[in-house]
Structures are given as structure tokens and as C-alpha cells.
Design a protein around this motif. Sequence first.
Motif, PDB file in Angstrom:
ATOM      1  N   ARG A  96      -8.669  -4.642  -1.308  1.00 54.54           N
ATOM      2  CA  ARG A  96      -7.658  -5.594  -0.842  1.00 54.54           C
ATOM      3  C   ARG A  96      -6.263  -4.988  -0.898  1.00 54.54           C
ATOM      4  N   GLU A  97      -5.366  -5.604  -0.148  1.00 55.38           N
ATOM      5  CA  GLU A  97      -3.962  -5.223  -0.198  1.00 55.38           C
ATOM      6  C   GLU A  97      -3.295  -5.846  -1.426  1.00 55.38           C
ATOM      7  N   ALA A  98      -2.220  -5.214  -1.863  1.00 54.94           N
ATOM      8  CA  ALA A  98      -1.510  -5.684  -3.054  1.00 54.94           C
ATOM      9  C   ALA A  98      -0.500  -6.763  -2.692  1.00 54.94           C
ATOM     10  N   SER A  99      -0.391  -7.763  -3.556  1.00 56.95           N
ATOM     11  CA  SER A  99       0.636  -8.795  -3.429  1.00 56.95           C
ATOM     12  C   SER A  99       1.898  -8.340  -4.156  1.00 56.95           C
ATOM     13  N   LEU A 100       3.049  -8.649  -3.580  1.00 53.62           N
ATOM     14  CA  LEU A 100       4.306  -8.281  -4.217  1.00 53.62           C
ATOM     15  C   LEU A 100       4.488  -8.997  -5.555  1.00 53.62           C
ATOM     16  N   GLY A 101       3.946 -10.211  -5.675  1.00 55.99           N
ATOM     17  CA  GLY A 101       4.111 -10.981  -6.898  1.00 55.99           C
ATOM     18  C   GLY A 101       3.678 -10.218  -8.139  1.00 55.99           C
ATOM     19  N   PRO A 102       2.405  -9.783  -8.227  1.00 57.94           N
ATOM     20  CA  PRO A 102       1.959  -9.030  -9.398  1.00 57.94           C
ATOM     21  C   PRO A 102       2.632  -7.670  -9.542  1.00 57.94           C
ATOM     22  N   CYS A 103       2.978  -7.031  -8.406  1.00 61.42           N
ATOM     23  CA  CYS A 103       3.643  -5.723  -8.491  1.00 61.42           C
ATOM     24  C   CYS A 103       4.956  -5.834  -9.272  1.00 61.42           C
ATOM     25  N   LYS A 107       0.767  -7.607 -13.599  1.00 60.23           N
ATOM     26  CA  LYS A 107      -0.515  -6.964 -13.339  1.00 60.23           C
ATOM     27  C   LYS A 107      -0.362  -5.574 -12.726  1.00 60.23           C
ATOM     28  N   GLY A 108       0.668  -5.374 -11.916  1.00 58.85           N
ATOM     29  CA  GLY A 108       0.810  -4.103 -11.220  1.00 58.85           C
ATOM     30  C   GLY A 108       0.178  -4.150  -9.842  1.00 58.85           C
ATOM     31  N   GLY A 109      -0.008  -2.979  -9.259  1.00 57.78           N
ATOM     32  CA  GLY A 109      -0.484  -2.887  -7.880  1.00 57.78           C
ATOM     33  C   GLY A 109      -1.990  -2.921  -7.757  1.00 57.78           C
ATOM     34  N   ALA A 110      -2.467  -2.464  -6.605  1.00 56.87           N
ATOM     35  CA  ALA A 110      -3.899  -2.567  -6.321  1.00 56.87           C
ATOM     36  C   ALA A 110      -4.397  -1.338  -5.586  1.00 56.87           C
ATOM     37  N   ALA A 111      -3.981  -0.152  -6.054  1.00 60.94           N
ATOM     38  CA  ALA A 111      -4.360   1.085  -5.381  1.00 60.94           C
ATOM     39  C   ALA A 111      -5.219   1.984  -6.243  1.00 60.94           C
ATOM     40  N   GLY A 112      -5.713   1.480  -7.390  1.00 61.66           N
ATOM     41  CA  GLY A 112      -6.460   2.313  -8.310  1.00 61.66           C
ATOM     42  C   GLY A 112      -5.525   2.975  -9.302  1.00 61.66           C
ATOM     43  N   GLY A 113      -6.027   4.027  -9.969  1.00 60.92           N
ATOM     44  CA  GLY A 113      -5.194   4.684 -10.970  1.00 60.92           C
ATOM     45  C   GLY A 113      -5.698   6.065 -11.319  1.00 60.92           C
ATOM     46  N   GLY A 114      -4.837   6.846 -11.962  1.00 62.42           N
ATOM     47  CA  GLY A 114      -5.202   8.202 -12.340  1.00 62.42           C
ATOM     48  C   GLY A 114      -5.559   9.029 -11.137  1.00 62.42           C
ATOM     49  N   VAL A 119      -3.961   6.328  -1.356  1.00 61.55           N
ATOM     50  CA  VAL A 119      -2.575   6.653  -1.012  1.00 61.55           C
ATOM     51  C   VAL A 119      -2.325   6.350   0.463  1.00 61.55           C
ATOM     52  N   PRO A 120      -1.049   6.072   0.831  1.00 62.89           N
ATOM     53  CA  PRO A 120       0.198   6.167   0.070  1.00 62.89           C
ATOM     54  C   PRO A 120       0.358   4.988  -0.908  1.00 62.89           C
ATOM     55  N   MET A 121       0.443   5.296  -2.186  1.00 58.48           N
ATOM     56  CA  MET A 121       0.467   4.286  -3.237  1.00 58.48           C
ATOM     57  C   MET A 121       1.685   3.373  -3.130  1.00 58.48           C
ATOM     58  N   GLU A 122       2.879   3.960  -2.908  1.00 57.74           N
ATOM     59  CA  GLU A 122       4.090   3.134  -2.840  1.00 57.74           C
ATOM     60  C   GLU A 122       4.026   2.164  -1.673  1.00 57.74           C
ATOM     61  N   ASP A 123       3.617   2.662  -0.504  1.00 59.59           N
ATOM     62  CA  ASP A 123       3.539   1.794   0.673  1.00 59.59           C
ATOM     63  C   ASP A 123       2.516   0.687   0.468  1.00 59.59           C
ATOM     64  N   MET A 124       1.352   1.047  -0.072  1.00 62.30           N
ATOM     65  CA  MET A 124       0.289   0.057  -0.269  1.00 62.30           C
ATOM     66  C   MET A 124       0.731  -1.076  -1.176  1.00 62.30           C
ATOM     67  N   ASN A 125       1.500  -0.735  -2.198  1.00 63.83           N
ATOM     68  CA  ASN A 125       1.895  -1.747  -3.181  1.00 63.83           C
ATOM     69  C   ASN A 125       3.162  -2.494  -2.791  1.00 63.83           C
ATOM     70  N   LEU A 126       3.794  -2.100  -1.713  1.00 64.10           N
ATOM     71  CA  LEU A 126       5.007  -2.802  -1.284  1.00 64.10           C
ATOM     72  C   LEU A 126       4.765  -3.465   0.069  1.00 64.10           C
ATOM     73  N   HIS A 127       5.397  -3.025   1.127  1.00 63.70           N
ATOM     74  CA  HIS A 127       5.286  -3.747   2.400  1.00 63.70           C
ATOM     75  C   HIS A 127       4.076  -3.322   3.236  1.00 63.70           C
ATOM     76  N   PHE A 128       3.532  -2.147   2.981  1.00 67.62           N
ATOM     77  CA  PHE A 128       2.370  -1.599   3.674  1.00 67.62           C
ATOM     78  C   PHE A 128       2.554  -1.689   5.187  1.00 67.62           C
ATOM     79  N   THR A 129       1.636  -2.355   5.904  1.00 71.54           N
ATOM     80  CA  THR A 129       1.759  -2.467   7.362  1.00 71.54           C
ATOM     81  C   THR A 129       2.248  -3.849   7.791  1.00 71.54           C
ATOM     82  N   GLY A 130       2.744  -4.626   6.844  1.00 66.77           N
ATOM     83  CA  GLY A 130       3.347  -5.915   7.191  1.00 66.77           C
ATOM     84  C   GLY A 130       2.386  -7.079   7.306  1.00 66.77           C
ATOM     85  N   ASP A 131       1.127  -6.890   6.893  1.00 67.87           N
ATOM     86  CA  ASP A 131       0.137  -7.968   7.033  1.00 67.87           C
ATOM     87  C   ASP A 131       0.539  -9.220   6.262  1.00 67.87           C
TER      88      ASP A 131
END
Length: 558
Positions: A96-103, A107-114, A119-131
Motif C-alpha cells: 500500500r501507499e503511505a499516508s501522510l498522517g502516520p509519516c 508510525k512512520g512510512g510504509a516502504a519497508g526498512g533496512g 524506493v524512492p523511499m522519500e517520494d513513496m512516503n510523501l506525495h508519491f504520484t498524487g493518488d
Amino acid sequence: MSYKSDIEIAREAQKRPIQEIGEKLGIKSEHLLPYGHDKAKVSQEFINSVQSNTNGKLILVTAINPTPAGEGKTTTTVGLGDGLNRIGKKAAICIREASLGPCFGMKGGAAGGGYAQVVPMEDMNLHFTGDFHAITSAHNLLSAMIDNHIYWGNEFKIDERRVTWRRVLDMNDRVLRDVVTSLGGVANGFPRQTGFDITVASEVMAILCLATNLEDLQERLGNIIVAYRRDRTPVYCRDVKADGAMTVLLKDAMQPNLVQTLENNPAFVHGGPFANIAHGCNSVIATSTALKLADYVVTEAGFGADLGAEKFMNIKCRKAGISPDCVVLVATVRAMKMNGGVTKADLAAENVDAVKEGCANLGRHIGNLKSFDVPVVVAINHFVTDTSAEVQAVKDYVATQGSEAILCRHWELGSAGVEELARRVAEIADSDVSQFSPLYSDDLPLFEKIDAIAKRIYRADEVIADKKIRDQLHQWEEAGFGRLPICMAKTQYSFSTDPNLRGAPTGHSVPVREVRLSAGAGFIVVICGEIMTMPGLPRAPSAEAIMLNDMGNIEGLF
């Protein structure tokens, strides 16, 4: 030993052009609508062209109830996808895409870890493609058109006291939970009490995640019940003529997003409903498309298996006509210790007895998942503080439950740390042993469906619902909505509705506070206990530490 942060690892990723990632799945560049060089949407034309392909194997990743110690469900989803590719399988992941609320919250983002990240982690956790922006806009367009309809004469005789459509915002903002609108005089409309939910709780989000194409999307949007008349008959979205414009706003958002893992394997990231207040799965269109393109598809369901996996089985599988060939249940030694009574500050010290004590939560999830007649493997997401004795205690316990546990080190080692799990999961999926069946039938009365989930999944003694709620369920049954599945909204931290009640509680009840009909999405939302559909920020939100450094790079995002 010091370890790099998730964002540092992501920033060092050797990304490949998104066209190369698409080629791994047979998606030609003309069917990719690029957003920069490292992400793209997959065209509906291409999706339509592969519908005759045979489906690959579907692997669901779920978890125990989340604890402050962290479980790593998305990290395991990504790691397993990379692991399957490492052992020579053609695999894709769907998250799933990340919500700005938890970011910006806790809770943080939703791109995995370590070393198991998308990726791109920053884009995925922020505005991404505008969905999410498109979903928010479409939802609030409907809100505006409802109020505008009332202002200009109210042709459909909407009872202003019974407008059920609230507004949404993709941010944790508790002050918007209950508001009064249209103050300030005649020119501003008719004052009424309403409120905001977070965007991921929007029925529009659920509809986008369950729709199969644009025609289905518009049909579902039109079916949204927005208000009732004085005679209690419903007013639909199509009545106020909003469904067409909403579809226009969502036409690009409907197309799945393709990105890549750190190891350059394909990942579909699309949709983002929370599992504690919505159905918690990525989009049907992304999952079904991936199944047509890959031999193995690894997807996740939000929060613990009592929420995300239950809804995956009873809502998504039912709606999409799919079923998992294998389920991976993520657990950690640290979480077992917390369930066994150890405080977060003391987790680093070995405590085998606490691990054994805390395994009851894990055991209940194993039993619940097996009740769907699906094979279950436990993935022990390794932390550096875990001792061999603690890990063995988990393995021994899982064996007593008729399952098996495999230690995974994907966070630290990437795909090299998850080969054993990948081989076992592929073996199980290929054996066709899954005999999936949902928890309840379509024909079961609505309250009995709620009761089935509460007693068979949460292991509650009873469901508490007053006459008003039971009467509302009967009215919906009489109106033809009795065959809809149930979407429970409750705390993710416990099997009960008390977030502080860890382990495997019994003797508890499930109080139902409210029920909402999502006629467009096709389910009944049942709000239990104190769960909120608009979260608040914690005392020290993550936003306080998120900033741009002197190089113009983002810091503090995780």
C-alpha cells in the motif's frame, strides 16, 4: 555496531530506470506513464491485454498484533519478494501507499526498512504520484456538491440532519473530528454538525482499492449513500450528479504505480486503506495485474492478522475472486517479550521465559489463520539483540501449533537473509494445499457476521450493540444490503477493543459504537470501542524531526 538509517540506505540505492523494471514483467515502455525516472503508472490498456494470462501464486504477509517494539511486516513483504527473485523465481510485490498522517505522526512510512525497502523511499512516503490527493479531492468534491444541492433548493429533499458524508484530510488532526459547518449567515448555507475522517478511511479510498476498471469505479462511486430523506430513503452520489466528475479526478489514480526494491525487483504500490479503520489491503487492480505478470506475488494486509488478514480473506478475496496459496505470519522475539510483560526499555536483555509467555498472541493468530484453511509459516524477523535461545523458544512453540517458524535477516542482509523462507514459501505455494474458505457466508445476517468475527477471531464472549444499532442493521438487510461483508474498525494493538490488553485475552466483550453503510465499496463498517476514524498526533510527533539538511536532502523520515 552502528547501522545506517532507512533513509540513508534508500539514498544510496542503485536504482534502475523504471522502464527496465517494467521489462522484467513484460511491460513495454509505451505502457508505462513515467513520474520521473524511477516510478510510473501502468496503463489500463496494458492491464486489459493480460487478463487471459494464468494467475501466479499469491502469498499473503500478515503479522501479530503490533507493539512499540516493531514487527516489520512491510519489511518482510519486500524481503520475501527479493528472496524469491534471488532463488530464481519471477516474483513481484504489492503493498500500500503511505499516508501522510502516520509519516508525520508516530508510525512512520510504509516502504519497508533496512535492506528490504522499496524506493524512492522519500517520494513513496510523501506525495508519491498524487493518488491520495486525488482521492481527497474527489471525496471533498462530493461533500461540496451535497451542500451545494441543499443550498440551491434541495430537489431531493435531503434531511440536513441525516447527511452521512463527512469530509476527509490526509493528516492526523484530532480537532477536525467533530465540527460545525456553514456558520456566518444565509450566504454560507445551513449550519450542521459534521466532521472529518483521515483520507485512508474514505469510502472513495475503499472503492478505488476494490474497483476493477474505470466503469466499475464510476458505478461504485454512484452507489455511495450520502444522506437520507425525512422518510429515511437514501440519497445517492449519482443523485447529486457527482460520480462523473469524481471519476475524472480519479482516472490516473486508478492506474497502479510501479516502483522497485533496493535489489531492483518490481513492486506495485497502490491504494492505502488502514486495517484498523478500513479494509487494509492494496488495490485489487494492482494485485490482480501482478498475478497475471509474475509467478509469485507477495502482498501484505495491514496491522495484525485479526484485522488485516481477516479483511483480506473476508472482503478482498471475496470481492476479487482470489485466495492466498500461503500465508506468512511475521513475529519478532522483541514483540513476544513485550506480550510476556517486558517493558520496551528492558527488551535487549535475554528473557526466554517472557518469550514463552508472550507466544500466546502468536499462537492465536496461527489458529485463526488456519481456520481459513490456508497453510501458515511464521517468519521471525530478526533483531540484533535476539539470542539463539529466544529464537529457539519461538520455533519450539510454533511447532506445537502445527506450523513452522523460520528466522529471517532481510533487514540486515537483504534477500540473502531470507532465502530459507523464500524456498519454503515457494514449495508450499506450489503444492496447492490451500483450501481457502471465508469465515462466514454471504447469506448470514449482518449481526451474525459481526458476532462470528468477534467470537471466532477476537475470541470475545459477546458483542454489545444497543437496539438502535441492531435496528439499523435490520433496515439495511430489508433494503437489500444484507449480503455485504463486515469491515470491523477497532484497535490494532489487541484482540480486544482495549489497546492495553496484550497477549491472547478471553472473557472480553466487543462494544459496537456505530455502524456505517459503505454501499459503493460494498461492505458495512462496524466501529468498536474507542477507535477513531481521524487519528491525532502524539505528544512528540515525527514531524518535529523531519527537515531538509544543508545538502537539500530530507532528514528524519522513516
